[in-house]
Scaffold this motif. Sequence first.
Motif, PDB file in Angstrom:
ATOM      1  N   LYS A   1       1.586   3.184  -3.446  1.00  0.00           N
ATOM      2  CA  LYS A   1       0.667   4.113  -3.976  1.00  0.00           C
ATOM      3  C   LYS A   1       1.231   5.510  -4.406  1.00  0.00           C
ATOM      4  O   LYS A   1       1.707   6.302  -3.488  1.00  0.00           O
ATOM      5  CB  LYS A   1      -0.698   4.063  -3.267  1.00  0.00           C
TER       6      LYS A   1
ATOM      7  N   THR B   1      -0.784  -1.828  -3.961  1.00  0.00           N
ATOM      8  CA  THR B   1      -1.916  -2.772  -3.723  1.00  0.00           C
ATOM      9  C   THR B   1      -3.063  -1.919  -4.255  1.00  0.00           C
ATOM     10  O   THR B   1      -2.949  -0.724  -4.571  1.00  0.00           O
ATOM     11  CB  THR B   1      -2.180  -3.023  -2.437  1.00  0.00           C
TER      12      THR B   1
ATOM     13  N   GLU C   1       0.767  -0.985  -0.132  1.00  0.00           N
ATOM     14  CA  GLU C   1      -0.003   0.040   0.008  1.00  0.00           C
ATOM     15  C   GLU C   1       0.790   1.289   0.086  1.00  0.00           C
ATOM     16  O   GLU C   1       0.516   2.331  -0.666  1.00  0.00           O
ATOM     17  CB  GLU C   1      -0.965  -0.075   1.318  1.00  0.00           C
TER      18      GLU C   1
END
Length: 80
Positions: free
Chosen positions: A43, A79, A40
């Motif tokens: 990103k 993700t 994550e």
Amino acid sequence: MAMEAIEIERLIREAFPTATVEIKDLAGDGNHYAATVVAEEFKGLSRVKQHQLVYAALKGKMDGPAGELHALALTTKATN
């Protein structure tokens, strides 16, 4: 000096708690690995920046000829 896959995974997970990490020993010598890291934290970051962050997470283990880890082929992505 060789490095264990579990140690590479630990260092990466320490830096990226949300990550899915897969480590493969490419040569069976503890010096040549491939890592897939999906996190994550990646990103909005370029692939180059993602790779820089993973290398930084290894805390100098790949630095210079005396490094514990000789080669790490990286695949990174954020993700969904």
